[in-house]
Design an enzyme around this catalytic site. Structure first.
Site, PDB file in Angstrom:
ATOM      1  N   HIS B  49       0.825  -1.206   0.000  1.00  0.00           N
ATOM      2  CA  HIS B  49       0.000   0.000   0.000  1.00  0.00           C
ATOM      3  C   HIS B  49       0.860   1.258   0.000  1.00  0.00           C
ATOM      4  O   HIS B  49       1.947   1.273   0.579  1.00  0.00           O
ATOM      5  CB  HIS B  49      -0.919   0.005   1.229  1.00  0.00           C
ATOM      6  CG  HIS B  49      -1.922  -1.101   1.214  1.00  0.00           C
ATOM      7  ND1 HIS B  49      -3.097  -1.026   0.516  1.00  0.00           N
ATOM      8  CD2 HIS B  49      -1.913  -2.334   1.792  1.00  0.00           C
ATOM      9  CE1 HIS B  49      -3.778  -2.160   0.674  1.00  0.00           C
ATOM     10  NE2 HIS B  49      -3.077  -2.970   1.446  1.00  0.00           N
ATOM     11  N   CYS B 399       5.641 -29.330 -12.395  1.00  0.00           N
ATOM     12  CA  CYS B 399       4.346 -28.633 -12.402  1.00  0.00           C
ATOM     13  C   CYS B 399       4.135 -28.069 -13.797  1.00  0.00           C
ATOM     14  O   CYS B 399       4.826 -27.146 -14.203  1.00  0.00           O
ATOM     15  CB  CYS B 399       4.353 -27.524 -11.357  1.00  0.00           C
ATOM     16  SG  CYS B 399       3.001 -26.337 -11.548  1.00  0.00           S
TER      17      CYS B 399
END
Lengths: 446, 479
Positions: B49, B399
């Site tokens: 942020h 993967c």
């Protein structure tokens, strides 16, 4: 860089059958790339029988069925590189494959692959046959609420653990989804001593083959709850219970119908998705209905010289049809190579194009368009319907004329349908001066 | 006797441990889970942020802005994924414009740099899918996205390399004061220490209240999220917030550090500190609200949903201080959003407090740099082949969705504070985090963990404790 006429991605049933057919039609420089340690694809974990009734007129197990094709590939000396992952397929439209007059009509493809043994490398290919198969939809795609503990498996993953690695993923099992793998695993887990409590299906009909409902559920007294779904999963470490609820006609859970099953495992058999990341990267246009490539009568995609077959094209129920479809892709790839060698142009031959439009009840068709000049005397059109239909007709219309009609006592979304189109009949409907047509295929009650 | 024991190996605890490791001393982190980053730190928005939200003058505001400023350098030093993508706060109607301006002013007061209020026309140039119905946007170029696991793991690994001990599966049961410092009773033995740092996330009130008469109360505030496939990520290129309502920042849409799209969070206060289940209502509300600020947003390609718990303290402020009635006990409590952003600053602040109290001297062997797991996708083909030649495991893809090789998984297992479970491998390498959600790679990763760590297959877990993956062998295999 090694050059091939045909590079086939995947040595499952589709890739193997495509290779054999391409070879038998004269193609020689063929390469199959397979990511697993042996050829055969998903068949290697399908140790139940029921394969090959159409192709070999006998009932084989998955590995036996695969073995027939693996032998044929080996007998022909077709190169198959195992433990090899295809990372990318690219097309070079700037460079010409055979330096003919039309430079970009048949661009060269480049396949980037990787393995332990050979590292990362590229091969050049005049044609590519996509035969990567499909993958299972995960839980996330369904937005099933609850915890995310261990013990939630897709049915195919559980099948691999049990049949190939020798482990039992759980002892008390709830299955969501009545796809064929889920049904097969209900029986498999039962035979291994697990207790399968229930199979729940969101839709009001099963997603799998009738024969699997009978042989895998009915024979073992496992109940199938149609119009039910999972509304909660509890257990913070391992699954402790799964709550089912009945759903209304909009597939929304009905409050008050919740039933909780104490279990340690939830298997998901909630649909298969053609695995087209490589195809998308190559610029192949995909159907939003099937998630597979959009193909013509030759099973060729919008990228010239790139063909697709088997579950990467659309999800099949029976491997026999995968083999049949893949053989057609193999033949067409071989023919493409021959045309390249003869430096034949494409443009003049394919003047009349017929788009096949799936209507009223028909969800999609493969192929989705037919170039009349390239069409075989008989063209098989495969499709699925969107609902259960009893005593209905499948009909095809061209220019308002009915050209095929077939009565079916029962049709369901879980079973693939097919219709044969005859070339001579299509020719009869064709008028001089018109080059594009729309052929409608629809379900009709009368 | 330890100099400092930190409770919790989340991002705050790990950041404190890392900063503390600049000094000489005997430091230890106690963690009830089997790995770092298992609580609040693992399930959040991954947003860095800018710092216009917190009340000016608050600790939250100060640490947010400082954490934001430190993040880039830290990401280079510790090699974790961070991108300064900027954020948009979308104001949907003219009437709410004063609220947007208030945020702008708050940001100015908090020291947030380069804040701007943009009109729709200005904003849409950079963010093509913004809703046409909007009024204006607060643009914060300093906001960014970070891999929350990457940050937490990097901090912990670096702390460990520099001498901080980590004890996993070690749950703190009791904290007793003694003549010099404290005795911490755990599920795994007793720990004596001069100082305690309470960085226990949603449990920070429990430990605080064990030693202090001045009670605090932390409410687990559940946030549910939808994570979308990478193919959906192109829909936005900044973090898109809606103007905050009563419950925090509302539904945000953001690309993630790894190129997925994330939508969420909801905000529901719950009593259960382990209540990380998603709910039908929560997921439905994300679907409902997500499309407000971004037009024709497609949430079709959801690959998973998850829930995290923010550690909301009643005063909605970070509590970082030594307790008056329990000297030697330092709270690091109420670390809710922007806690992840603030972590680098929290680390510096708490380590500084401890240095002063304990008169710590510099650790001459401190190594500020840490190398993350290699990402072979960033290599040229030539470099990759050299790598595979030396370590063939890098040529073996495990993967298929994220294209993660065995080499990366071996690195994840064998590096400091290495992975012991499937989730441990997943958070370090992304194996299993893709569109098939580990359907393909989980049996393969299980085999690698079994082979490398000698853990029997039956004992392998998804995430420690009783999260076992299989219940036994097949019938004939058992014979």
């Amino acid at each position: 860089m090694r050059q091939y006429d045909i590079v086939i991605i995947g040595a499952g049933p589709a890739g193997l059958a495509a290779a054999v057919a391409a070879f038998d039609d004269g193609a020689r420089r063929i390469l199959i790339l397979e990511r697993d340690r042996e050829p055969g694809g998903i068949l290697n974990q399908c140790i139940h029988n029921g394969f090959g009734l159409h192709t070999f007129k006998e009932e084989l197990t998955g590995p036996e069925y695969a073995d027939r094709f693996i032998k044929q590939v080996r007998e022909r000396g077709i190169e198959c590189r195992l433990n090899t992952m295809v990372m990318d397929i690219g097309v070079d439209s700037g460079r010409d494959a055979n330096a003919t007059r039309e430079p970009s009509a048949r661009p060269m493809k480049y396949v980037t692959a990787m393995s332990r043994a050979d590292g990362m490398y590229q091969v050049a290919a005049r044609t590519v046959i996509l035969a990567m198969g499909c993958r299972e939809r995960p839980r996330g795609a369904l937005n099933i609420p609850g915890y995310r503990p261990a013990g939630i498996y897709s049915a195919g993953t559980a099948q691999r653990l049990v049949n190939m690695q020798g482990y039992l993923p759980g002892r008390r099992v709830v299955i969501l989804g009545s796809g064929d793998i889920g049904l097969i695993m209900a029986r498999r887990m039962t035979l291994e001593g697990a207790k399968v409590l229930v199979v729940a299906e969101l839709m009001p009909y099963s997603g799998g083959l009738k024969r699997n409902i009978v042989q895998c559920l009915d024979d073992y007294g496992i109940s199938l709850k149609l119009s039910h779904t999972v509304v909660d999963i509890s257990g913070k470490e391992r699954v402790e219970s799964v709550t089912l609820a009945q759903v209304d006609e909009n597939r929304r859970p009905i409050a008050g119908t919740e039933e909780t099953y104490e279990c340690d495992t939830l298997l998901l058999s909630v649909g298969l998705l053609p695995e087209n990341e490589l195809s998308a990267g190559l610029g192949v246009e995909l159907s939003p209905v099937t998630s597979g490539p959009i193909v013509n009568e030759s099973l060729e995609t919008n990228v010239g010289g790139v063909f697709a077959c088997g579950n990467v094209l659309h999800v099949h129920d029976l491997v026999d049809f995968v083999s049949e479809e893949a053989a057609l892709a193999g033949k067409n790839a071989a023919a493409y190579v021959k045309r390249m060698e003869a430096a034949e142009g494409d443009a003049k031959e394919a003047e009349i194009e017929i788009e096949i439009k799936p209507l009223s009840g028909v969800r999609y068709t493969v192929p989705s368009h037919v170039r009349l000049a390239r069409m075989q005397p008989e063209q098989v059109v495969r499709f699925r319907v969107g609902d259960v239909y009893k005593n209905c007709f499948i009909r095809a219309y061209l220019n308002g004329r009915q050209i095929a009609s077939k009565k079916r006592p029962v049709m369901a979304p879980g079973e693939m349908e097919q219709l044969k189109l005859k070339k001579e009949q299509l020719l009869e409907c064709v008028e001089p001066g018109t080059s594009s047509y729309c052929l409608e295929i629809r379900v009709e009650e009368k | 006797m330890y100099d400092v024991v930190i409770i919790g190996a989340g991002v705050s605890g790990s950041a404190i441990a890392r900063e503390l490791s600049r000094y000489r001393g005997k430091f230890c982190v106690l963690e009830k889970e089997e790995d770092v980053c298992c609580g609040t730190s693992k399930a959040n928005s991954g947003i860095v942020h800018a710092g216009y939200d917190a009340r000016p003058g608050s600790l939250m505001a100060k640490l947010n802005v400082e954490g934001n400023r430190r993040m880039k350098a830290l990401s280079e030093e510790l090699d974790f994924p961070f991108r300064q993508t900027g954020s948009y706060v979308v104001c949907m109607d003219k009437e709410s414009r004063p609220k947007l301006e208030e945020l702008f002013e708050r940001g100015q007061k908090n020291g947030v740099e380069d804040l701007q209020i943009l009109s729709y026309e200005e904003a849409v140039r950079e963010e093509g899918n913004l809703s046409k119905d909007m009024d204006s946007v607060l643009y914060a170029p300093t906001a960014g996205i970070v891999c929350p696991f990457g940050l937490n793991i990097a901090l912990a690994e670096n702390a460990h390399t520099n001498g901080v001990e980590f004890r996993f599966d070690t749950e703190v049961l009791e904290i007793a004061r003694q003549e010099r410092g404290f005795v911490i009773k755990t599920s795994n033995g007793d720990y004596e220490t001069r100082y305690v740092v309470n960085a226990a996330g949603v449990y920070a009130d429990v430990f605080h209240n064990m030693v202090s008469a001045d009670k605090i109360h932390i409410t687990p505030r559940k946030g549910e999220y939808l994570l979308l496939d990478k193919s959906a990520a192109g829909q936005v290129s900044h973090t898109i917030f809606s103007l905050p309502g009563k419950y925090g920042k509302g539904i945000l849409i953001t690309p993630t550090a790894h190129g997925n799209l994330l939508a969420g969070p909801t905000a529901t206060d719950i009593p259960d500190k382990e209540g990380t289940n998603t709910t039908a209502e929560g997921l439905a509300s994300i679907f409902e609200k997500a499309g407000i600020s971004v037009q024709s947003l497609s949430l079709r390609n959801v690959i998973t949903s998850f829930a995290g718990l923010r550690a909301h303290e009643d005063g909605h402020e970070f509590i970082i201080k030594e307790l008056e009635d329990a000297p030697g006990f330092i709270d690091c409590a109420g670390i809710e959003s922007p806690g992840l952003t603030s972590a680098p600053a929290i680390g510096v602040m708490v380590a500084g407090m401890l240095q002063e109290k304990l008169n710590l001297v510099d650790n001459p062997g401190f190594e500020p740099r840490r190398k993350g797991i290699l990402n072979p996708a960033l290599l040229t083909m030539e470099e990759r082949n050299r790598l595979i030649k030396g370590q063939p495991a890098y040529g073996n893809i495990i993967c298929r969705c994220e294209m993660i090789s065995e080499g990366e998984i071996l690195d994840a297992i064998h590096r400091p504070l290495g992975a012991k479970s499937l989730d441990g491998v997943k958070r370090r390498t992304r194996a299993g985090m893709g569109r098939c959600q580990s359907g393909f790679c989980s049996p393969r990763v299980m085999e690698i963990l079994h082979r490398e760590l000698g853990i029997p297959m039956e004992e392998l877990t998804k995430s420690g404790a009783n999260s076992r993956m299989i219940t036994g062998g097949r019938k004939e295999a058992a014979r």
